[in-house]
Design an enzyme around this catalytic site. Structure first.
Site, PDB file in Angstrom:
ATOM      1  N   ALA A   1       3.832   0.251  -1.494  1.00 26.31           N
ATOM      2  CA  ALA A   1       2.926   1.215  -2.116  1.00 26.31           C
ATOM      3  C   ALA A   1       3.737   2.462  -2.425  1.00 26.31           C
ATOM      4  O   ALA A   1       4.560   2.875  -1.622  1.00 26.31           O
ATOM      5  CB  ALA A   1       1.770   1.546  -1.172  1.00 26.31           C
ATOM      6  N   CYS A   2       3.502   3.070  -3.579  1.00 24.99           N
ATOM      7  CA  CYS A   2       4.473   4.029  -4.071  1.00 24.99           C
ATOM      8  C   CYS A   2       3.836   5.089  -4.951  1.00 24.99           C
ATOM      9  O   CYS A   2       2.625   5.176  -5.087  1.00 24.99           O
ATOM     10  CB  CYS A   2       5.544   3.297  -4.885  1.00 24.99           C
ATOM     11  SG  CYS A   2       5.781   1.576  -4.448  1.00 24.99           S
TER      12      CYS A   2
END
Length: 486
Positions: free
Chosen positions: A18-19
């Site tokens: 997740a970014c």
């Protein structure tokens, strides 16, 4: 660059991340160094969405994807004794190579052989300037050598050249893997295109521009910058798994990944493309083991686009809206999704995906809208999309529109047409490009409209014995068969 082996509670097959993701673009395709600088600034302001390791200088990965800066590359290639053909008639690829001299030589020999076999011309190599003084020691230990390869086109047009470059890259990946080099994991083709080029690595957000001095050169111009800062929630950072990939930057998780990969492999024998033709067989395995969910998604999108699907059409196949049982949806659009449901299963999970082919750039959100994505448009043609607002400063008076991506919606900028295409117009055009609604209506078969059948043959054994012989259980009858009949 290799991931740890399966151990304890860790299994590399369950990798997700997740970014922070974002892009900035000029609607009318006006290239400038300012767009590159703004992309790097977005990265710096998304740094809190990334992660560091035990060493605060050890980043999970960051990168930027821009259009080919022709004038810059032409001048730099000339310094290496390489004369580039006209813009669009050559490709430049950033390539990660092994640290060992022998490993590099073996990889470069393989590259030259395959480029030649595919009828294109390897024009030469350029060493990419780098400054690793700010990197953590662990990043330096895994750091590949980065070189640029220039490939001249012998294809009919630029689209055919892009397809051939895709085939070349996949063949190179398979061939280098077969060499079983001790440091073969360090080999990776970041991008190989006549339209886009990517700079990325196991870097912190602010290190991208510092590590690659090319990006600070005012001759490096682009009308778009797609950037990404990685947060590997339960994965390990590697140089090759940093984003952006060749066409996407992804924030989220693809929870159906194993099924998606299996279905892509299962389609191999039945797949056909008039555009790829015999080259299609050279691509397999399309998705190799050890890639992240985002990298696997990027491979699937590439295949669809190179196989003839328009970029937005391919994204609608991979990340469809919630269409079944939605009374608010237009019937043509519903028919589009119903028609394609057996063609491609959804790559499902909370996701915000930004995508580009160098001519269009856009973003889409998963059907549940579980990842943030906001955008704004200025009165002078700049479009910003990111995981949050505030990553670039614009005077309020210059902002013509500000909103967010909604669940299942898509946002697309066509740089060649010089306009934004909103979700309703975009999907209406795609959904009515073929008579999907008529095809669905003609292919449906309703059980209550079938002619009455003849008498069933008499059963030799009792119903219960027959069901047991064929492996039916009480659960099958109650949970599956009875609801289907009803």
């Amino acid at each position: 660059m290799a991931l740890p082996q399966r151990q304890g509670l860790y299994d590399p097959a369950h990798e997700h991340d997740a970014c922070g993701v974002g892009f900035v673009a000029h609607i009318r395709n006006q290239k400038s160094h300012a767009i590159v600088e703004q992309g790097l600034k977005i990265l710096e302001n998304l740094t809190h969405r990334g992660a560091t390791g035990y060493d605060p200088l050890l980043g999970d990965g960051a990168g930027i994807l821009i259009q080919i800066p022709d004038a810059f590359l032409r001048e730099e290639a000339a310094k290496c004794g390489i004369a580039l053909p006209a813009e669009g008639a050559y490709a430049c690829g950033n390539v990660f190579l092994p640290q060992s001299g022998k490993g590099r030589a073996d990889c470069e020999t393989t590259v030259a052989r395959i480029v030649s076999e595919e009828g294109q011309a390897l024009l030469g190599w350029r060493d990419v300037p780098r400054d690793n003084s700010g990197l953590a020691q662990a990043a330096k230990d895994a750091e590949p050598v980065v070189r640029q390869m220039f490939v001249g086109s012998n294809a009919a047009d630029q689209d055919a050249f892009e397809r051939k470059l895709f085939v070349i890259r996949k063949r190179i990946e398979h061939a280098v893997r077969a060499l079983n080099l001790a440091d073969g994991r360090q080999f990776y083709v970041t991008t190989l295109s006549s339209r886009t080029i990517g700079y990325k690595g196991m870097l912190l957000a602010h290190q991208v521009g510092e590590y690659y001095p090319d990006l600070k050169d005012p001759r490096v111009v682009s009308a778009l910058s797609l950037v990404h800062q990685r947060f590997s929630t339960n994965t390990f950072p590697t140089w090759d798994l940093a984003h952006p990939f060749r066409m996407i930057a992804h924030n989220g998780e693809i929870n159906t990944l194993r099924s998606n990969i299996n279905w892509m492999a299962a389609r191999q024998k039945s797949m056909y493309s008039k555009w790829l033709d015999e080259d299609l067989a050279k691509l397999w395995p399309l998705i190799v083991e050890g890639q992240s969910d985002s990298a696997s998604f990027d491979n699937a999108l590439e295949l669809l686009v190179m196989g003839g699907y328009p970029l937005a059409h391919a994204m609608m196949l991979l990340i469809p809206e919630a269409w079944a049982g939605n009374p608010m949806m237009d019937e043509d659009r519903r028919a589009f999704y119903e028609f394609h449901a057996p063609v491609m299963e959804p790559w499902d999970g909370p996701a915000a995906v930004a995508f580009t082919d160098g001519r269009q750039i856009g973003a889409t959100l998963d059907r549940n809208g579980l990842r943030p994505a906001r955008y704004l448009v200025t009165d002078d043609g700049i479009v910003l999309m990111a995981s949050e607002m505030g990553v670039l400063d614009f005077p309020e008076a210059r902002i013509a529109k500000k909103w967010r991506l909604q669940p299942g919606k898509m946002f697309l900028i066509d740089l060649e047409a010089g306009r934004i295409i909103d979700d309703a117009e975009l999907k209406k055009n795609i959904a009515t490009s073929e008579p999907y609604r008529r095809w669905i209506e003609e292919s449906r078969v309703f059980l209550n409209k079938l002619p009455a059948g003849g008498a069933l043959p008499a059963m030799r054994e009792s119903l219960l014995d027959t069901q047991q012989a064929f492996g039916y259980s009480q659960e099958d009858l109650k949970v599956i068969i009875d609801p289907m009949i009803r």
